[in-house]
Design an enzyme around this catalytic site. Structure first.
Site, PDB file in Angstrom:
ATOM      1  CD  GLU A 224      -2.749  -1.354   0.074  1.00  0.00           C
ATOM      2  OE1 GLU A 224      -2.942  -0.348  -0.644  1.00  0.00           O
ATOM      3  OE2 GLU A 224      -3.247  -2.453  -0.180  1.00  0.00           O
ATOM      4  CB  CYS A 258      -0.992   7.146   1.718  1.00  0.00           C
ATOM      5  SG  CYS A 258      -2.194   5.962   2.344  1.00  0.00           S
TER       6      CYS A 258
END
Length: 481
Positions: A224, A258
């Site tokens: 990720e 993010c």
């Protein structure tokens, strides 16, 4: 090699290997926990968080310098605890073997099924920005699938890591769950362990290094990563509503997310109104940037990097707009970075070259939808896109033409918190999925099981081959037309 000549990396690897070996032995002794055991593990995971909620909130805030208590509860505790509850509700269905179709080469008395079996040992490498969410959300899928886990916390989460190490033994033996503090040099040693699966959340550059280390053991990875996720406000969408939603998420955790909006596309005629509304919103929501509601930048390095990026943009012609109403004084002790909009951009600016990870929002203007698609698709695939439009055809155009890890329409980030859809990147923004059912599948081995019935039709095709075998093969081949 004697102990005296071991490097810190060697020592780290040896200690981690011993812990991994203990977990491996425990897994081999009990390879497939039953439904009740898995539910118990999940409920215990939730109890650990609830029992130590305030200690954890304080530790996270101390690691940051100041982290808004409300943001920790909203972005970390709530989605994890609600995700555990949702998983417990669905787990029995997920665990059931799935029957599959029988092909012509086996009579109906045979059977096919797929069973989800635990992989065994899963490693989780956790970043500092959401250390509870990004540790315990994967753990939910890991325990639901019947696995054991080792979790390496970030160097920037040292207080939280020590707290979790201290309390986790009251809930789980190390053979089931172990938290590892990163005191320096632990990351590479952790990545080289022979896990059955490895989950990493962090930068693209570090993700490449983790994947290279895992490749030596052929350990599958879920990555990720980050990237530059755009929001696109269409001419039809109310600009005040868009500003309210975009600024909420852009300033959440001081932009250190993010999946946050990294840059914004606006129609040229909407910029002035967006800027005015943004100033009103920030000064209303954060009347005192030095107060507890506005989160600090994680450390001095990141704080200096953001100022350098702002100075770089201004030196190259950008117009910087401080949204804080004059609160933009530097306070290097608290590391509270004032939110800014950036206009008049050029592609050589640092803010347009790398993920910002802070409360700077570059604004690009556009005149048609093709211009947006050409720009986004000409760069690394982002972790998310955020189209703001009530026009269904325009919404679908953006979704179909621009590949990203995920999409939230008319808002930001919220797709990440939905339990019944997967979360994951694509290309430079990551690979693999977890959350919900997809997390259960990620941490399971889907084993195909064929059972031969009492009649075996393949006897007719065994050598020596004759006319009967030839006729049967002719029939089989005609059936493929």
């Amino acid at each position: 090699m004697t102990t005296e000549t071991l490097t810190p990396q060697d020592v780290n690897h040896t200690l981690l290997q011993r812990l991994l070996d203990r977990q491996r032995q425990a897994h081999l002794a009990e390879p497939v926990p039953d439904y009740r055991q898995r539910v118990q593990d999940l409920e215990t995971l939730a109890r650990l968080l609830r029992d130590h909620q305030e200690e954890i909130v304080r530790a996270v805030s101390a690691d940051y310098g100041n982290r808004s208590r409300h943001e920790t509860l909203f972005c970390e505790f709530y989605p994890v605890l609600d995700g555990i509850k949702d998983t417990v509700k669905r787990l029995k269905k997920w665990m059931k073997p799935r029957r599959r179709h029988i092909d012509f080469t086996a009579f109906p008395t045979s059977s096919n099924r797929v069973i989800a079996q635990p992989l065994g040992l899963v490693g989780v490498i956790v970043p500092w920005n959401f250390p509870i969410n990004l540790a315990f959300a994967p753990l939910t899928g890991i325990f639901a699938a019947g696995n054991r886990a080792m979790v390496k916390m970030s160097e920037n989460s040292s207080l939280l890591a020590r707290l979790l190490q201290r309390v986790s033994g009251d809930y789980f033996p190390e053979e089931k769950l172990a938290f590892v503090e990163d005191t320096g040099g632990v990351g590479p040693a952790f990545s080289r362990l022979k896990f059955d699966h490895l989950v990493f959340t962090g930068s693209t550059a570090t993700g490449r290094a983790v994947m290279r280390a895992a490749a030596d053991n052929l350990t599958p990875v879920t990555l990720e990563l980050g990237g530059k996720s755009p929001a696109i406000v269409a001419p039809d969408f109310p600009i005040d509503t868009a500003a309210g939603r975009i600024l909420f998420w852009k300033l959440m955790n001081a932009g250190q997310i993010c999946t946050t909006v990294d840059y914004l596309f606006l129609p040229g005629e909407k910029v002035e109104r967006f800027v005015d509304k943004a100033k009103q919103l920030v000064q209303k929501r954060y009347p005192d940037l030095q107060g507890p509601d506005y989160t600090s930048v994680i450390d001095d390095t990141a704080y200096r990097r953001l100022w350098a990026a702002l100075d770089d943009a201004c030196a190259k012609g950008a117009t910087a707009i401080d949204l804080s109403g004059g609160q933009g004084r530097r306070d290097d002790g608290l590391r509270k970075f004032p939110p800014h909009l950036l206009l008049n951009l050029s592609e050589d600016m640092e803010v347009m070259q790398r993920e910002i990870f802070g409360p700077l929002l570059p604004i690009k203007t556009y005149s048609d939808r093709e211009e947006v698609v050409e720009y986004v698709t000409g760069r690394d695939r982002p972790l998310a896109i955020y189209p703001f439009t009530n026009d269904k055809s325009l919404r679908d155009f953006y979704i179909e033409r621009m590949i990203s890890g995920g999409v939230s329409v008319n808002n930001c980030v919220l797709h990440v918190g939905q339990h019944d859809i997967p979360f994951g990147g694509v290309g430079e923004s990551g690979m693999g999925h977890y959350h919900g059912y997809e997390g259960f599948l990620t941490f399971s081995k889907l084993r195909p099981v064929f059972r031969q019935g009492p009649l075996d039709p393949l006897k007719l095709l065994m050598p020596p081959y004759g006319k009967t075998a030839g006729k049967i093969l002719d029939i089989m081949l005609r059936m493929t037309r």
